[in-house]
Design an enzyme around this catalytic site. Structure first.
Site, PDB file in Angstrom:
ATOM      1  N   GLU A   1       0.711   5.775   0.423  1.00  0.00           N
ATOM      2  CA  GLU A   1      -0.025   7.022   0.650  1.00  0.00           C
ATOM      3  C   GLU A   1       0.674   8.091  -0.185  1.00  0.00           C
ATOM      4  OE1 GLU A   1      -2.796   6.997   2.115  1.00  0.00           O
ATOM      5  OE2 GLU A   1      -2.675   5.071   3.172  1.00  0.00           O
TER       6      GLU A   1
ATOM      7  N   ASP B   1      -2.993  -0.584   6.789  1.00  0.00           N
ATOM      8  CA  ASP B   1      -3.818  -1.031   5.666  1.00  0.00           C
ATOM      9  C   ASP B   1      -3.291  -2.335   5.080  1.00  0.00           C
ATOM     10  OD1 ASP B   1      -5.411   1.137   6.049  1.00  0.00           O
ATOM     11  OD2 ASP B   1      -4.980   2.124   4.154  1.00  0.00           O
TER      12      ASP B   1
ATOM     13  N   HIS C   1      -5.024  10.550   5.177  1.00  0.00           N
ATOM     14  CA  HIS C   1      -3.950   9.768   5.797  1.00  0.00           C
ATOM     15  C   HIS C   1      -3.307  10.447   7.000  1.00  0.00           C
ATOM     16  CE1 HIS C   1      -1.402  12.479   3.504  1.00  0.00           C
ATOM     17  NE2 HIS C   1      -1.745  11.935   2.340  1.00  0.00           N
TER      18      HIS C   1
ATOM     19  N   HIS D   1      -6.163   6.411   7.338  1.00  0.00           N
ATOM     20  CA  HIS D   1      -5.520   5.539   6.363  1.00  0.00           C
ATOM     21  C   HIS D   1      -4.013   5.634   6.561  1.00  0.00           C
ATOM     22  CE1 HIS D   1      -8.926   4.541   3.605  1.00  0.00           C
ATOM     23  NE2 HIS D   1      -9.439   5.574   4.237  1.00  0.00           N
TER      24      HIS D   1
ATOM     25  N   ASP E   1       0.857  -1.192   0.000  1.00  0.00           N
ATOM     26  CA  ASP E   1       0.000   0.000   0.000  1.00  0.00           C
ATOM     27  C   ASP E   1       0.891   1.241   0.000  1.00  0.00           C
ATOM     28  OD1 ASP E   1      -2.571   1.300   0.079  1.00  0.00           O
ATOM     29  OD2 ASP E   1      -2.130   1.851   2.152  1.00  0.00           O
TER      30      ASP E   1
END
Length: 241
Positions: free
Chosen positions: A9, A157, A57, A152, A7
């Site tokens: 951001e 995640d 985030h 997030h 993942d």
């Protein structure tokens, strides 16, 4: 098989508009078991972070002030992902950003670097058409605890996505049977031969035979003749005489 649950951001939504990755996390899984190896880095983007993205985030430019640029961590990211199959929720988004960052530093794109990409969002849409399939919804659907996820974050995640992926693919393991070669079976690569046990034959009791005969009598009476099942019995008896 080596897989990486991954993942990112970012500063915004579009790498084509100069948005950058600010956090990358990956968890290693081999043969559906987490190995404990992971990658987690924060990255200074050399640009502002969109307010909408920061609300999602919670990562600010002040927090990233002392973090390395992507070029400084690119070799670590490349080494961790190389030859692995990536598991990503909404893969086109993350892959697009990774490819943009890789291009800046001369690293091959994901399609060349990795063994493949699994998009769990596409999987979820196939399994649950017409339903919400974001990560929160999938955690709720599979009863996965997400109480620690207030914003997030790439690492949390990944941890949740690993559980979601395993839940969505449960039952897809190989159907091949594991054979214990220590119990006298063939170990020289030849064909394995198994002795079939004889079938157990259970004969009817006198009471069961009488009940069956009564049922046939009732069928004979109903059809005003000899019923089909009794004809078959008579034919077999005749052929064996």
């Amino acid at each position: 098989m080596r897989q990486i649950i991954l993942d990112t951001e970012t500063t915004g939504l579009e790498p084509s508009q100069g948005h950058r990755i600010i956090e990358i996390a990956g968890l290693e899984m081999v043969n559906r078991k987490m190995t404990g190896r992971h990658l987690h880095v924060y990255i200074h983007p050399d640009r502002d972070i969109d307010p909408d993205a920061e609300r999602v985030h919670g990562i600010s430019l002040d927090f990233l002030a002392d973090k390395p640029r992507f070029a400084a961590v690119a070799s670590d990211v490349e080494a961790f992902l190389r030859d692995a199959e990536l598991i990503i929720h909404n893969a086109p988004f993350d892959v697009g950003f990774l490819n943009a960052e890789f291009q800046r530093v001369g690293v091959p794109p994901v399609a060349q670097l990795c063994a493949g990409v699994i998009d769990t969002l596409a999987m979820a849409r196939d399994q649950f058409p017409g339903k919400r399939n974001n990560l929160d919804a999938l955690c709720d659907r599979f009863d996965i605890d997400r109480s620690n996820r207030t914003l997030h974050g790439a690492l949390i995640d990944c941890e949740l996505l690993a559980e979601v992926y395993l839940s969505m693919t449960r039952g897809q393991e190989s159907l091949a049977m594991d054979i214990d070669l220590d119990d006298g079976t063939n170990q020289d690569g030849g064909a394995l031969h198994f002795e079939r046990k004889p079938l157990r034959v259970v004969l009817p009791s006198a009471e069961e035979l009488a009940a069956h005969e009564a049922s046939l009598d009732a069928l004979d009476k109903a059809v005003k003749g000899v019923c089909l099942w009794r004809r078959g019995t008579e034919s077999q008896a005749g052929s064996g005489a």
